[in-house]
Design a protein around this motif. Structure first.
Motif, PDB file in Angstrom:
ATOM      1  N   GLU A 135     -34.896   5.316  24.753  1.00 46.49           N
ATOM      2  CA  GLU A 135     -36.264   5.834  24.844  1.00 46.49           C
ATOM      3  C   GLU A 135     -36.420   7.175  24.131  1.00 46.49           C
ATOM      4  O   GLU A 135     -37.108   8.071  24.602  1.00 46.49           O
ATOM      5  CB  GLU A 135     -36.710   5.938  26.309  1.00 46.49           C
ATOM      6  CG  GLU A 135     -36.704   4.588  27.016  1.00 46.49           C
ATOM      7  CD  GLU A 135     -37.122   4.685  28.475  1.00 46.49           C
ATOM      8  OE1 GLU A 135     -37.708   5.713  28.877  1.00 46.49           O
ATOM      9  OE2 GLU A 135     -36.844   3.723  29.224  1.00 46.49           O
ATOM     10  N   MET A 136     -35.765   7.293  22.977  1.00 44.54           N
ATOM     11  CA  MET A 136     -35.883   8.487  22.140  1.00 44.54           C
ATOM     12  C   MET A 136     -36.377   8.097  20.754  1.00 44.54           C
ATOM     13  O   MET A 136     -35.856   7.157  20.153  1.00 44.54           O
ATOM     14  CB  MET A 136     -34.539   9.208  22.010  1.00 44.54           C
ATOM     15  CG  MET A 136     -34.038   9.852  23.282  1.00 44.54           C
ATOM     16  SD  MET A 136     -32.513  10.827  23.021  1.00 44.54           S
ATOM     17  CE  MET A 136     -31.270   9.515  22.922  1.00 44.54           C
ATOM     18  N   GLN A 137     -37.369   8.801  20.267  1.00 40.38           N
ATOM     19  CA  GLN A 137     -37.847   8.633  18.905  1.00 40.38           C
ATOM     20  C   GLN A 137     -38.098  10.014  18.307  1.00 40.38           C
ATOM     21  O   GLN A 137     -39.227  10.496  18.264  1.00 40.38           O
ATOM     22  CB  GLN A 137     -39.119   7.788  18.858  1.00 40.38           C
ATOM     23  CG  GLN A 137     -39.667   7.583  17.441  1.00 40.38           C
ATOM     24  CD  GLN A 137     -38.633   7.084  16.463  1.00 40.38           C
ATOM     25  OE1 GLN A 137     -38.205   5.948  16.543  1.00 40.38           O
ATOM     26  NE2 GLN A 137     -38.205   7.942  15.527  1.00 40.38           N
ATOM     27  N   PRO A 138     -37.025  10.675  17.860  1.00 47.07           N
ATOM     28  CA  PRO A 138     -37.182  12.018  17.306  1.00 47.07           C
ATOM     29  C   PRO A 138     -37.918  12.001  15.975  1.00 47.07           C
ATOM     30  O   PRO A 138     -37.958  10.972  15.288  1.00 47.07           O
ATOM     31  CB  PRO A 138     -35.735  12.493  17.133  1.00 47.07           C
ATOM     32  CG  PRO A 138     -34.958  11.227  16.938  1.00 47.07           C
ATOM     33  CD  PRO A 138     -35.633  10.210  17.815  1.00 47.07           C
ATOM     34  N   SER A 139     -38.482  13.143  15.623  1.00 49.09           N
ATOM     35  CA  SER A 139     -39.174  13.272  14.336  1.00 49.09           C
ATOM     36  C   SER A 139     -38.224  13.663  13.222  1.00 49.09           C
ATOM     37  O   SER A 139     -38.537  13.469  12.043  1.00 49.09           O
ATOM     38  CB  SER A 139     -40.294  14.312  14.453  1.00 49.09           C
ATOM     39  OG  SER A 139     -41.286  13.868  15.352  1.00 49.09           O
ATOM     40  N   ALA A 140     -37.057  14.205  13.568  1.00 51.04           N
ATOM     41  CA  ALA A 140     -36.054  14.599  12.578  1.00 51.04           C
ATOM     42  C   ALA A 140     -34.744  14.894  13.286  1.00 51.04           C
ATOM     43  O   ALA A 140     -34.735  15.307  14.447  1.00 51.04           O
ATOM     44  CB  ALA A 140     -36.518  15.831  11.805  1.00 51.04           C
ATOM     45  N   CYS A 141     -33.632  14.684  12.581  1.00 50.53           N
ATOM     46  CA  CYS A 141     -32.305  14.986  13.127  1.00 50.53           C
ATOM     47  C   CYS A 141     -31.473  15.725  12.079  1.00 50.53           C
ATOM     48  O   CYS A 141     -31.529  15.399  10.887  1.00 50.53           O
ATOM     49  CB  CYS A 141     -31.574  13.713  13.545  1.00 50.53           C
ATOM     50  SG  CYS A 141     -32.241  12.911  15.022  1.00 50.53           S
ATOM     51  N   VAL A 142     -30.702  16.700  12.541  1.00 55.58           N
ATOM     52  CA  VAL A 142     -29.807  17.464  11.670  1.00 55.58           C
ATOM     53  C   VAL A 142     -28.405  17.411  12.255  1.00 55.58           C
ATOM     54  O   VAL A 142     -28.213  17.640  13.457  1.00 55.58           O
ATOM     55  CB  VAL A 142     -30.255  18.933  11.556  1.00 55.58           C
ATOM     56  CG1 VAL A 142     -29.246  19.734  10.719  1.00 55.58           C
ATOM     57  CG2 VAL A 142     -31.642  19.030  10.946  1.00 55.58           C
ATOM     58  N   GLY A 143     -27.421  17.097  11.415  1.00 58.80           N
ATOM     59  CA  GLY A 143     -26.038  17.043  11.870  1.00 58.80           C
ATOM     60  C   GLY A 143     -25.131  17.908  11.018  1.00 58.80           C
ATOM     61  O   GLY A 143     -25.139  17.799   9.792  1.00 58.80           O
ATOM     62  N   TYR A 144     -24.371  18.772  11.681  1.00 60.35           N
ATOM     63  CA  TYR A 144     -23.364  19.592  11.007  1.00 60.35           C
ATOM     64  C   TYR A 144     -21.982  18.991  11.234  1.00 60.35           C
ATOM     65  O   TYR A 144     -21.609  18.689  12.362  1.00 60.35           O
ATOM     66  CB  TYR A 144     -23.370  21.002  11.578  1.00 60.35           C
ATOM     67  CG  TYR A 144     -24.424  21.948  11.049  1.00 60.35           C
ATOM     68  CD1 TYR A 144     -24.066  23.024  10.229  1.00 60.35           C
ATOM     69  CD2 TYR A 144     -25.756  21.805  11.399  1.00 60.35           C
ATOM     70  CE1 TYR A 144     -25.018  23.922   9.771  1.00 60.35           C
ATOM     71  CE2 TYR A 144     -26.722  22.697  10.945  1.00 60.35           C
ATOM     72  CZ  TYR A 144     -26.343  23.753  10.136  1.00 60.35           C
ATOM     73  OH  TYR A 144     -27.290  24.645   9.683  1.00 60.35           O
ATOM     74  N   TYR A 145     -21.231  18.836  10.165  1.00 67.05           N
ATOM     75  CA  TYR A 145     -19.846  18.343  10.162  1.00 67.05           C
ATOM     76  C   TYR A 145     -19.623  17.285  11.252  1.00 67.05           C
ATOM     77  O   TYR A 145     -18.843  17.458  12.197  1.00 67.05           O
ATOM     78  CB  TYR A 145     -18.822  19.486  10.293  1.00 67.05           C
ATOM     79  CG  TYR A 145     -19.315  20.786  10.904  1.00 67.05           C
ATOM     80  CD1 TYR A 145     -19.246  21.030  12.265  1.00 67.05           C
ATOM     81  CD2 TYR A 145     -19.844  21.786  10.087  1.00 67.05           C
ATOM     82  CE1 TYR A 145     -19.681  22.226  12.814  1.00 67.05           C
ATOM     83  CE2 TYR A 145     -20.293  22.996  10.629  1.00 67.05           C
ATOM     84  CZ  TYR A 145     -20.202  23.199  11.998  1.00 67.05           C
ATOM     85  OH  TYR A 145     -20.641  24.391  12.540  1.00 67.05           O
ATOM     86  N   ALA A 146     -20.308  16.154  11.041  1.00 68.42           N
ATOM     87  CA  ALA A 146     -20.302  15.050  12.010  1.00 68.42           C
ATOM     88  C   ALA A 146     -19.063  14.183  11.828  1.00 68.42           C
ATOM     89  O   ALA A 146     -19.078  13.205  11.079  1.00 68.42           O
ATOM     90  CB  ALA A 146     -21.567  14.212  11.840  1.00 68.42           C
ATOM     91  N   GLY A 147     -18.005  14.532  12.512  1.00 67.92           N
ATOM     92  CA  GLY A 147     -16.766  13.774  12.416  1.00 67.92           C
ATOM     93  C   GLY A 147     -16.922  12.353  12.933  1.00 67.92           C
ATOM     94  O   GLY A 147     -17.570  12.118  13.947  1.00 67.92           O
TER      95      GLY A 147
END
Length: 229
Positions: A135-147
């Motif tokens: 039940e999540m619908q974000p408008s944007a996602c940012v990931g730093y060094y996503a292992g």
């Protein structure tokens, strides 16, 4: 202004969350997903920084499932504990905890974004690809060094995503970055020369790469403002 609140996940689990509030009306809401060191001083400082930029920020304490209030440093002893906690994490329960923060964030009536670092970076990607199941619908996602992102690179994203990697990251091979780039040419991917893993962690001289951290934050802020404000 900041405070600690309590959240409840779908399975009934209660967890803490750190909330940082902007002065005045928020541009949008950011869910900040921690590294594997808990909601420590560094993560709280990151939350405070984005609050100063006009976002309402909530950082769920995903380690509360194992031990309430975990806050680790980057020293060897705590590093060992961090990896012990990391071994207990499961994407399904982490996403439930992030979803609890998302449900709280919806009450603000603003667009919602997700930003995460290290394990949180991978989680941010999974919110973009699996969020609808929680039940999540974000408008944007940012990931730093996503292992580990290479293993889930082909999953489809439901929102714009920006990813940051260090060119010298010993934890994340170039093959993982290329897997995402190949599957998702629309995803904004930045690789920073001279930077290793956790290059944005300014309290850790063994990891911090100031030039890359500054540029990555500028890019992230512009990206988030464009999609959330």
């Amino acid at each position: 202004m900041s405070e600690w609140i309590k959240l409840k996940a779908k399975d009934g689990h209660e967890l803490g969350a750190y909330v940082a509030k902007p002065n005045g009306e928020a541009n949008g809401v950011l869910i900040l997903v921690q590294e594997i060191f808990g909601i420590n001083a560094h993560i709280r400082n990151v939350a405070d920084g984005y609050a100063k930029d006009g976002f309402l920020v909530v950082a769920p304490a995903i380690f509360d499932r194992f031990e309430p209030g975990v806050q680790l440093t980057y020293q060897p002893g705590d590093m060992k504990r961090a990896y012990e906690f990391y071994g207990m994490l499961k994407p399904e329960t982490t996403l439930m905890d992030v979803a609890a923060a998302y449900a709280w964030a919806k009450k603000a009536g603003k667009k919602i974004g997700v930003i995460g670092f290290c394990y949180g970076g991978l989680t941010s990607w999974l919110v973009a690809t699996r969020g609808k199941d929680y039940e999540m619908q974000p408008s944007a996602c940012v990931g730093y060094y996503a292992g580990g992102i290479g293993a889930v690179a082909k999953e489809s994203s439901s929102c714009p995503v920006m990813l940051h990697f260090g060119a010298n990251d010993s934890h994340i091979g170039q093959d993982q970055i290329e897997a995402v780039r190949s599957a998702h040419p629309e995803v904004e991917i930045f690789v920073y020369e001279g930077a290793g893993h956790a290059f944005s962690r300014d309290v850790d001289p063994n990891s911090y790469h100031a030039v890359s951290a500054k540029l990555a934050r500028e890019r992230s802020l512009e990206f988030l403002k464009s999609h959330l404000a």
